[in-house]
Design a protein around this motif. Sequence first.
Motif, PDB file in Angstrom:
ATOM      1  N   ILE A  42       0.841  -1.203   0.000  1.00 12.05           N
ATOM      2  CA  ILE A  42       0.000   0.000   0.000  1.00 12.05           C
ATOM      3  C   ILE A  42       0.872   1.247   0.000  1.00 12.05           C
ATOM      4  CG2 ILE A  42      -1.654   1.335   1.363  1.00 12.05           C
ATOM      5  CD1 ILE A  42      -2.816  -1.390   2.288  1.00 12.05           C
ATOM      6  N   SER A  43       1.878   1.256   0.854  1.00 10.81           N
ATOM      7  CA  SER A  43       2.781   2.396   0.932  1.00 10.81           C
ATOM      8  C   SER A  43       3.531   2.569  -0.389  1.00 10.81           C
ATOM      9  CB  SER A  43       3.763   2.197   2.080  1.00 10.81           C
ATOM     10  OG  SER A  43       4.641   3.294   2.173  1.00 10.81           O
ATOM     11  N   THR A  73       2.384   6.403  -7.009  1.00 15.25           N
ATOM     12  CA  THR A  73       1.327   7.246  -7.550  1.00 15.25           C
ATOM     13  C   THR A  73       1.673   8.726  -7.387  1.00 15.25           C
ATOM     14  OG1 THR A  73      -0.300   5.542  -7.013  1.00 15.25           O
ATOM     15  CG2 THR A  73      -1.152   7.735  -7.488  1.00 15.25           C
ATOM     16  N   VAL A  74       2.172   9.117  -6.212  1.00 17.54           N
ATOM     17  CA  VAL A  74       2.569  10.509  -5.965  1.00 17.54           C
ATOM     18  C   VAL A  74       3.727  10.896  -6.878  1.00 17.54           C
ATOM     19  CG1 VAL A  74       3.583  12.080  -4.269  1.00 17.54           C
ATOM     20  CG2 VAL A  74       1.702  10.573  -3.601  1.00 17.54           C
TER      21      VAL A  74
END
Length: 77
Positions: free
Chosen positions: A4-5, A11-12
């Motif tokens: 998830i991280s 994505t960022v």
Amino acid sequence: MSQISSLLCKTVTTQKEKEVRQDIWEHSQWKDIATLESNNVGEVGEQFLLGLCKLSGIEAEIDGTTTKKIGDGEKLK
């Protein structure tokens, strides 16, 4: 790093790269707009529209911090 991280970081990073490539204001006389907080960009837009109305002789009151549209655009108190 969790999946998830890792996904969020990727994505960022991808979005940041897009922003750098798509800096449409880079060579513009209005380039400082890109550095304003989003609410301040809205304020610039409101003041610009108000100025255009005044230049055109159109009576207008534009203040997004004190007005919200209710039916016919009645002011909130």
